[in-house]
Design a protein around this motif. Sequence first.
Motif, short mmCIF file in Angstrom:
data_model
loop_
_atom_site.label_atom_id
_atom_site.label_comp_id
_atom_site.label_asym_id
_atom_site.label_seq_id
_atom_site.Cartn_x
_atom_site.Cartn_y
_atom_site.Cartn_z
N ALA A 205 -42.52 -1.06 -1.12
CA ALA A 205 -42.72 -0.76 -2.54
C ALA A 205 -44.12 -1.14 -3.00
O ALA A 205 -44.48 -2.31 -3.05
N GLY A 206 -44.94 -0.11 -3.30
CA GLY A 206 -46.21 -0.32 -3.99
C GLY A 206 -47.28 -1.07 -3.24
O GLY A 206 -48.15 -1.70 -3.85
N ILE A 207 -47.27 -1.05 -1.90
CA ILE A 207 -48.25 -1.82 -1.13
C ILE A 207 -49.43 -0.94 -0.74
O ILE A 207 -49.26 0.17 -0.23
N LYS A 208 -50.63 -1.45 -0.98
CA LYS A 208 -51.86 -0.78 -0.57
C LYS A 208 -52.46 -1.57 0.60
O LYS A 208 -52.52 -2.80 0.55
N TYR A 229 -46.25 -11.76 -4.39
CA TYR A 229 -46.41 -10.98 -5.62
C TYR A 229 -47.63 -10.05 -5.59
O TYR A 229 -47.88 -9.33 -6.55
N SER A 230 -48.39 -10.04 -4.50
CA SER A 230 -49.57 -9.18 -4.41
C SER A 230 -49.18 -7.80 -3.92
O SER A 230 -48.23 -7.64 -3.15
N ASP A 231 -49.94 -6.78 -4.33
CA ASP A 231 -49.67 -5.42 -3.86
C ASP A 231 -50.72 -4.96 -2.85
O ASP A 231 -50.79 -3.78 -2.52
N VAL A 232 -51.53 -5.89 -2.35
CA VAL A 232 -52.54 -5.56 -1.34
C VAL A 232 -52.21 -6.32 -0.05
O VAL A 232 -51.94 -7.51 -0.07
N LEU A 256 -38.59 -6.99 -5.87
CA LEU A 256 -39.03 -5.66 -6.25
C LEU A 256 -38.63 -4.65 -5.17
O LEU A 256 -38.20 -3.53 -5.49
N GLN A 257 -38.80 -5.03 -3.90
CA GLN A 257 -38.43 -4.14 -2.80
C GLN A 257 -36.96 -3.73 -2.89
O GLN A 257 -36.62 -2.56 -2.76
N LEU A 258 -36.08 -4.71 -3.13
CA LEU A 258 -34.66 -4.39 -3.26
C LEU A 258 -34.43 -3.46 -4.45
O LEU A 258 -33.69 -2.47 -4.34
N GLY A 259 -35.08 -3.75 -5.57
CA GLY A 259 -34.89 -2.93 -6.76
C GLY A 259 -35.28 -1.49 -6.54
O GLY A 259 -34.57 -0.56 -6.96
#
Length: 457
Positions: A205-208, A229-232, A256-259
């Motif tokens: 989910a949302g990882i760059k 909590y980081s998306d990088v 967040l991943q589960l959601g």
Amino acid sequence: MKKTFAVLILSTQVIFAQDITQKLDAATKSLMNSSGAIASSLSFYVSDEEGKLIYEYQGNKGLSTASTQKIFTAAAALETLGKNYTYTTTSSYSGNISGGSLNGNLYISSNGDPTLGSWRYESYKPENFKKKLIEAIKNAGITKISGDLIIDDSYFDHQTIPGGWPWDDLGNYYGAGVWSVNWRENQFDMNISGTDFKNFSYPLAGIKWLNDLKTGGNSDQSLVFTAPYSDVALINGTLPAGKVTTVSGSVPNPPLQLGVEVKQWLKESGIDFSGKVITNAQLEIEGKPTQVSPKNNMILTYPSPTLDKIVYWFLRKSVNMYGETLVKTLGKEKRGDSSFKSGVAYLKEFWKSKGINENMINFADGSGLSPQNYVSAKAEVQALLYSKKQPWFDAYYDGFPVQDNGLKMKSGTMKDTKSFAGFHTAKDGKKYVFSIIINNYQGGGSTELQKILNILK
């Protein structure tokens, strides 16, 4: 005649004890002489099953333990929580249901279940949770959700990684952190061909990504860096050219991943949902009020496997995030404080109350990944001896792997550290409890190290 026989037996026992002591001493000195770099960094303690000392080499010396730290956490958890203890994940809703429409939010909450979505347990895999959740939603008469999906990750505090863990470890699967809501053991796998990502075990989910990989060598020498909590995410190091390598990392935001996955399940199941996936941590980051799961309007209660089964995998496969979950749980249950500091303090008090000198147990975490754990071999043996007398011992003992040399023991390996602790019944029936911890281990002397352990056989 009886007196003569008794003296003969006693003499034989003394000679035997001297013989194994001398062998252990010779093997230990051989190991220490094989590499001058480790000459002051070994702690070794062996007793019989009654606790009588067989051999000691700097047994009181505190050294970094690596994964033999787990023997303390597992035993304390079994005694404190009970082998039948279970974690619980729940789903509930706010508002009301009218004509199939939920006029409110759907919530998922947990008290830190480390096994939620794990692949290790039959009937507890991701598809099992998915089936139970969707069934519960449909059984509640919900066909449409007008509100949001709230992942209530507020049971534990926000610190997901123990202080002292090396940065190089955090993004790798064995460095996964601990949340109130964990998912798939907070681990993901990715297949990489040379330096090119091919696919992931599931969509993150949302990882760059920042990719600094290079090709080289014949083995996986990569490192994954993710921060809570980081998306990088960053990956660097080397992977072999010309073949696909599976690399495992740690998820930076499991709630967040589960959601995100639940949102997809709703869509696949024909349940109308157009709201947002929200975690309480994210609400706090944004300075917004949190939304705690309602205690009423419960539609699903999903228990974890029992603690004895969790401890089995904790010891057998050395799952670090299980250890840190147990530490947080002990802090929360016994002190009302889920911080690592609280849990580790409880762990030390527990073993101090069992007669272990507090100066020999300087804990920093529950798994041994922190180099700041300092424990003596004697303390490890004392913990094993105590555990052997407890009603939960069978569950504890079952988790200890049988190593290639036939010894039933927990091993630990970390940078420049090796440790072994466990139980063994020799061919002559003699039972041993032992621990050996080596720091600043430079890789030399492996043959001599095996000689030490083989003497106990």
